[in-house]
Design a protein around this motif. Structure first.
Motif, PDB file in Angstrom:
ATOM      1  N   VAL A  74      12.472   2.976  -1.524  1.00 12.34           N
ATOM      2  CA  VAL A  74      12.095   2.965  -0.107  1.00 12.34           C
ATOM      3  C   VAL A  74      10.602   2.718   0.047  1.00 12.34           C
ATOM      4  O   VAL A  74      10.162   2.019   0.976  1.00 12.34           O
ATOM      5  N   PHE A  75       9.795   3.247  -0.861  1.00 12.55           N
ATOM      6  CA  PHE A  75       8.345   3.052  -0.827  1.00 12.55           C
ATOM      7  C   PHE A  75       7.993   1.572  -0.888  1.00 12.55           C
ATOM      8  O   PHE A  75       7.175   1.076  -0.099  1.00 12.55           O
ATOM      9  N   TYR A  76       8.631   0.847  -1.804  1.00  9.91           N
ATOM     10  CA  TYR A  76       8.376  -0.590  -1.930  1.00  9.91           C
ATOM     11  C   TYR A  76       8.997  -1.375  -0.773  1.00  9.91           C
ATOM     12  O   TYR A  76       8.447  -2.388  -0.332  1.00  9.91           O
ATOM     13  N   GLU A  77      10.130  -0.897  -0.278  1.00 13.32           N
ATOM     14  CA  GLU A  77      10.776  -1.599   0.841  1.00 13.32           C
ATOM     15  C   GLU A  77       9.931  -1.533   2.102  1.00 13.32           C
ATOM     16  O   GLU A  77       9.884  -2.491   2.892  1.00 13.32           O
ATOM     17  N   LEU A  78       9.255  -0.423   2.305  1.00  8.15           N
ATOM     18  CA  LEU A  78       8.371  -0.285   3.477  1.00  8.15           C
ATOM     19  C   LEU A  78       7.047  -1.010   3.296  1.00  8.15           C
ATOM     20  O   LEU A  78       6.259  -1.092   4.240  1.00  8.15           O
ATOM     21  N   GLY A  79       6.779  -1.531   2.122  1.00  5.54           N
ATOM     22  CA  GLY A  79       5.547  -2.257   1.870  1.00  5.54           C
ATOM     23  C   GLY A  79       4.336  -1.378   1.704  1.00  5.54           C
ATOM     24  O   GLY A  79       3.198  -1.846   1.855  1.00  5.54           O
ATOM     25  N   LEU A  80       4.547  -0.086   1.379  1.00  7.10           N
ATOM     26  CA  LEU A  80       3.423   0.836   1.251  1.00  7.10           C
ATOM     27  C   LEU A  80       2.638   0.623  -0.031  1.00  7.10           C
ATOM     28  O   LEU A  80       1.569   1.228  -0.213  1.00  7.10           O
ATOM     29  N   ASP A  81       3.160  -0.199  -0.927  1.00  9.52           N
ATOM     30  CA  ASP A  81       2.444  -0.488  -2.166  1.00  9.52           C
ATOM     31  C   ASP A  81       1.385  -1.565  -1.981  1.00  9.52           C
ATOM     32  O   ASP A  81       0.549  -1.770  -2.856  1.00  9.52           O
ATOM     33  N   LYS A  82       1.407  -2.245  -0.837  1.00 12.25           N
ATOM     34  CA  LYS A  82       0.478  -3.343  -0.584  1.00 12.25           C
ATOM     35  C   LYS A  82      -0.838  -2.815  -0.022  1.00 12.25           C
ATOM     36  O   LYS A  82      -0.905  -1.689   0.483  1.00 12.25           O
ATOM     37  N   PRO A  83      -1.918  -3.617  -0.093  1.00  9.25           N
ATOM     38  CA  PRO A  83      -3.206  -3.196   0.482  1.00  9.25           C
ATOM     39  C   PRO A  83      -3.080  -2.914   1.977  1.00  9.25           C
ATOM     40  O   PRO A  83      -2.200  -3.458   2.666  1.00  9.25           O
ATOM     41  N   LEU A  84      -3.976  -2.069   2.485  1.00 12.67           N
ATOM     42  CA  LEU A  84      -3.908  -1.676   3.897  1.00 12.67           C
ATOM     43  C   LEU A  84      -4.034  -2.867   4.830  1.00 12.67           C
ATOM     44  O   LEU A  84      -3.390  -2.919   5.885  1.00 12.67           O
ATOM     45  N   LEU A  85      -4.867  -3.852   4.478  1.00 20.34           N
ATOM     46  CA  LEU A  85      -5.019  -5.026   5.324  1.00 20.34           C
ATOM     47  C   LEU A  85      -3.705  -5.788   5.439  1.00 20.34           C
ATOM     48  O   LEU A  85      -3.320  -6.225   6.534  1.00 20.34           O
ATOM     49  N   VAL A  86      -3.001  -5.935   4.330  1.00 21.47           N
ATOM     50  CA  VAL A  86      -1.708  -6.623   4.345  1.00 21.47           C
ATOM     51  C   VAL A  86      -0.692  -5.808   5.155  1.00 21.47           C
ATOM     52  O   VAL A  86       0.086  -6.362   5.936  1.00 21.47           O
ATOM     53  N   GLN A  87      -0.718  -4.500   5.000  1.00 21.39           N
ATOM     54  CA  GLN A  87       0.185  -3.656   5.772  1.00 21.39           C
ATOM     55  C   GLN A  87      -0.083  -3.788   7.273  1.00 21.39           C
ATOM     56  O   GLN A  87       0.851  -3.847   8.082  1.00 21.39           O
TER      57      GLN A  87
END
Length: 357
Positions: A74-87
């Motif tokens: 779920v962490f990767y599915e929500l995109g929380l692993d990406k940089p804050l700017l990308v999020q």
């Protein structure tokens, strides 16, 4: 050469844009740019709030007993692993497409929930601001015209009480007296329990939908439920509107043109309403627009006390349940309402004030 000359004569003359046209274009572009910057700032603030809140969005979805593999998925599915700017860019893209995510409370899109609950708040705030304007503006005018009289003293006391009394206390006392003891109004909720979902939803405004359906009985029941909370909101806005109207009118009544109008023999009605009041309309438009926006955004306590299923109750319930998608979605909608009402008040300003054209 002859063909060239004929072609030139057939070519239409294109007059350059006039100074007024350029002014209109610059105004439109300036408004669009201001709205875009304001909206971008609003989205940035809501995004930061969603990240700094001490709530783990993944745990809110999977629960505390979920395995590490489920948590990571779920962490990767929500995109929380990406940089804050990308999020933030992903968040911006979703919001521009009116996608606020899925609510954790009911597993429905937040945008659908907002469409469902917002008409209740809109109806409540609209009735409240109408009461505030209809009573507050004449009261402020009379207080200014009859300065230091008993009418002025009453207007001051009314405004002072409206500013001083907590609205949740007034709501509880109103329910106790007018509903519990006297039985003059309906209780909490938009309609009685026997009338829920009876009227087909067309606009979401139950007073309007009941009239469109021709059901006067439900209209009366809905009116008995809305009149008390709307009166409280109306009283809150009345205190502000009457105070500002009095202040604006006092400034105009002391102006030289008012003395000139009276010397010319104009009636007091013409002096007050056709001259003094006419010159404060632009200022009142801004006051009323901001007051209306405040009712749309600040009716949280009123909605909770009266079990009113509006966006204020929706955001509060979502916040208590750690449903950040719903909280941020509702916050963005409320902020957008402020922006739109400010634009609307600016447009009315330019309509009523010839100097702004």
């Amino acid at each position: 050469m002859a063909l060239a000359d004929n072609a030139d004569t057939r070519r239409p003359n294109r007059a350059p844009l006039s100074r007024a046209s350029w002014s209109v274009i610059k105004t439109v572009l300036s408004t669009i740019g201001s709205v875009a910057v304001t909206l971008l700032g609003l989205l940035l603030v809501t995004f930061v709030i969603g990240r700094v809140m001490p709530i783990d969005p993944v745990l809110s979805i999977v629960g505390e007993r979920a395995s590490q593999s489920t948590y990571d998925a779920v962490f990767y599915e929500l995109g929380l692993d990406k940089p804050l700017l990308v999020q933030f860019l992903y968040y911006l893209w979703d919001v521009l497409h009116l996608d606020f995510g899925i609510s954790l409370l009911n597993a429905r899109p937040v945008s659908e929930d907002i469409v469902r609950v917002f008409p209740a708040t809109l109806e409540l705030a609209t009735v409240g601001i109408l009461l505030g304007v209809v009573i507050g503006v004449p009261l402020g005018v009379l207080a200014a015209v009859r300065k230091d009289s008993w009418i002025d003293q009453i207007a001051r006391v009314v405004a002072l009480i409206g500013y001083s009394m907590p609205i949740f206390w007034l709501g509880l006392m109103g329910l106790l007296i007018f509903y519990g003891i006297l039985g003059w109004v309906g209780g909490p909720g938009r309609v009685g329990i026997f009338y829920v979902d009876v009227v087909p939803t067309v606009t979401g405004l139950i007073l309007v939908d009941s009239l469109l359906d021709g059901n006067i009985e439900i209209f009366k029941d809905a009116f008995s439920h809305i009149i008390l909370p709307a009166s409280l909101l109306g009283y809150y806005s009345l205190a502000y509107i009457s105070r500002m109207t009095r202040s604006f009118m006092l400034e105009q009544m002391n102006a030289e043109y008012i003395t000139t109008a009276r010397v010319k023999g104009l009636s007091e009605w013409d002096v007050v309403w056709k001259h003094a009041f006419r010159n404060i309309r632009v200022q009142l438009i801004t006051v009323i627009a901001l007051s209306y926006a405040g009712l749309l955004e600040g009716s949280v306590l009123t909605e909770i006390i009266f079990s009113w299923p509006g966006i204020g109750s929706y955001i509060t319930t979502a916040l208590l349940s750690a449903d950040m998608n719903a909280v941020l979605g509702g916050t963005v909608v409320v902020g957008l309402i402020f922006i739109l009402l400010n634009i609307f008040s600016d447009l009315l300003y330019k309509i009523f004030d010839p100097r702004a054209k």
